[in-house]
Design a protein around this motif. Sequence first.
Motif, mmCIF file in Angstrom:
data_model
loop_
_atom_site.group_PDB
_atom_site.id
_atom_site.type_symbol
_atom_site.label_atom_id
_atom_site.label_comp_id
_atom_site.label_asym_id
_atom_site.label_seq_id
_atom_site.Cartn_x
_atom_site.Cartn_y
_atom_site.Cartn_z
ATOM 1 N N GLY A 36 -4.464 -2.941 -17.599
ATOM 2 C CA GLY A 36 -4.339 -1.691 -16.870
ATOM 3 C C GLY A 36 -2.989 -1.048 -17.136
ATOM 4 N N ILE A 37 -2.977 0.244 -17.389
ATOM 5 C CA ILE A 37 -1.741 0.965 -17.716
ATOM 6 C C ILE A 37 -1.169 1.601 -16.450
ATOM 7 N N PRO A 38 0.065 1.257 -16.077
ATOM 8 C CA PRO A 38 0.670 1.882 -14.898
ATOM 9 C C PRO A 38 0.689 3.404 -15.005
ATOM 10 N N ASP A 39 0.397 4.058 -13.869
ATOM 11 C CA ASP A 39 0.378 5.523 -13.825
ATOM 12 C C ASP A 39 0.626 5.953 -12.389
ATOM 13 N N CYS A 99 5.849 -5.817 -23.509
ATOM 14 C CA CYS A 99 4.671 -4.940 -23.519
ATOM 15 C C CYS A 99 5.004 -3.545 -24.021
ATOM 16 N N LEU A 100 6.211 -3.074 -23.718
ATOM 17 C CA LEU A 100 6.573 -1.688 -24.012
ATOM 18 C C LEU A 100 6.570 -1.434 -25.515
ATOM 19 N N GLY A 101 5.626 -0.616 -25.963
ATOM 20 C CA GLY A 101 5.504 -0.288 -27.371
ATOM 21 C C GLY A 101 4.681 -1.269 -28.186
ATOM 22 N N TYR A 102 4.219 -2.359 -27.553
ATOM 23 C CA TYR A 102 3.436 -3.348 -28.296
ATOM 24 C C TYR A 102 2.096 -2.743 -28.714
ATOM 25 N N GLU A 103 1.896 -2.593 -30.009
ATOM 26 C CA GLU A 103 0.689 -1.965 -30.560
ATOM 27 C C GLU A 103 0.382 -0.644 -29.859
ATOM 28 N N GLY A 104 1.430 0.054 -29.464
ATOM 29 C CA GLY A 104 1.281 1.361 -28.845
ATOM 30 C C GLY A 104 1.154 1.352 -27.337
ATOM 31 N N PHE A 105 1.225 0.179 -26.698
ATOM 32 C CA PHE A 105 1.120 0.137 -25.230
ATOM 33 C C PHE A 105 2.307 0.885 -24.636
ATOM 34 N N PRO A 106 2.045 1.818 -23.685
ATOM 35 C CA PRO A 106 3.104 2.742 -23.279
ATOM 36 C C PRO A 106 3.993 2.296 -22.122
ATOM 37 N N LYS A 107 3.737 1.135 -21.526
ATOM 38 C CA LYS A 107 4.478 0.736 -20.329
ATOM 39 C C LYS A 107 5.061 -0.670 -20.488
ATOM 40 N N ALA A 140 0.848 -1.193 0.000
ATOM 41 C CA ALA A 140 0.000 0.000 0.000
ATOM 42 C C ALA A 140 0.886 1.247 0.000
ATOM 43 N N GLY A 141 0.449 2.277 -0.750
ATOM 44 C CA GLY A 141 1.203 3.514 -0.849
ATOM 45 C C GLY A 141 2.107 3.570 -2.061
ATOM 46 N N MET A 142 2.322 2.431 -2.696
ATOM 47 C CA MET A 142 3.141 2.379 -3.907
ATOM 48 C C MET A 142 2.276 2.726 -5.111
ATOM 49 N N THR A 143 2.845 3.425 -6.087
ATOM 50 C CA THR A 143 2.102 3.686 -7.318
ATOM 51 C C THR A 143 2.340 2.551 -8.322
ATOM 52 N N THR A 144 1.426 2.431 -9.259
ATOM 53 C CA THR A 144 1.613 1.413 -10.294
ATOM 54 C C THR A 144 2.773 1.776 -11.217
ATOM 55 N N ASN A 145 3.097 3.066 -11.319
ATOM 56 C CA ASN A 145 4.300 3.466 -12.054
ATOM 57 C C ASN A 145 5.563 2.911 -11.401
ATOM 58 N N GLU A 146 5.579 2.856 -10.073
ATOM 59 C CA GLU A 146 6.731 2.291 -9.371
ATOM 60 C C GLU A 146 6.870 0.801 -9.680
ATOM 61 N N ILE A 147 5.751 0.105 -9.783
ATOM 62 C CA ILE A 147 5.782 -1.314 -10.163
ATOM 63 C C ILE A 147 6.362 -1.450 -11.564
ATOM 64 N N ASP A 148 5.887 -0.601 -12.467
ATOM 65 C CA ASP A 148 6.360 -0.653 -13.849
ATOM 66 C C ASP A 148 7.866 -0.412 -13.928
ATOM 67 N N LYS A 149 8.361 0.536 -13.141
ATOM 68 C CA LYS A 149 9.800 0.823 -13.152
ATOM 69 C C LYS A 149 10.595 -0.374 -12.642
ATOM 70 N N MET A 150 10.087 -1.033 -11.598
ATOM 71 C CA MET A 150 10.756 -2.230 -11.091
ATOM 72 C C MET A 150 10.871 -3.293 -12.174
ATOM 73 N N VAL A 151 9.746 -3.541 -12.851
ATOM 74 C CA VAL A 151 9.722 -4.558 -13.904
ATOM 75 C C VAL A 151 10.658 -4.178 -15.036
#
Length: 287
Positions: free
Chosen positions: A117-120, A96-104, A72-83
Amino acid sequence: MTMRNDPCWCGSGKKYKKCHEAFDRTLMDLKKKGCKVPTHKMIKSEEDMKWIREAAKVNNGALDLVQSKIKAGMTTNEIDKMVHDYTIEHGGIPACLGYEGFPKSCCTSINDQVCHGIPDDTVLEDGDIVNVDCTTIVNGHYADASRMFCIGKVSPAAKKLVDVTKECLEAGIAAVKPWGHLGDVGAAIQEIAHANGYSVVLDYCGHGVGNDFHEDPMVQHVGTRGTGIILAPGMVFTIEPMINEGVCSLFIDADNDWTSYTDDGKLSAQWEHTIAVHDDGVEIIAW
């Protein structure tokens, strides 16, 4: 037509008669009986398997890292950065990154989000359930998996949905038998989901994977036993049931054209593994 002394079509370097000749005869016999059989393109070589397993090592490691850090308290962007960072540091490419325009670099789907769901900057809160879905490329080969995470203290209803969805995945994998039928997988999943009062999402399915992100066959999570394509040794595919607390229908976010939500706003859960069919059983490659 491949002659017996020709190199086998699978690329092993062996003569056809010492490699896939008996396999092809089995497929031909099954086809004569009216069974739908896989094409050679669906059968992975040992070289393919080597690199799919390497991709899976990175993918599994990325999800292990998320599992150790998510809170709790973590953003989904932080998860994306870890991955993203873990994947690159370990010699992989986030598929996933760039696949058919997926941004994360991964998908993070929370509560009533079915998938994509798109990390943000969304902050995970106590009581949320979230799916993190990763696919990794190593040397042109792919491995794909997703896990559910319960954030803090979740409701009994949410915990049950997460647990039953994993049970559905495990039952689907247990239904995979060399020379069995793909319909057995969907039948096993839907029986457990429906017995618990849940619905199975029909708009998305599992898929062949390994030499590309999405390949044949399509793996439906509903089905009839004894039907569907034959599961021949050498096939690699995902099983990834999405199970809804309420209705199976969904809608896609009009603002991003990716994220799917349940129509009734109730919870959704998903687990995904990449598996391979072998002569002696099933190998779970990515989890």
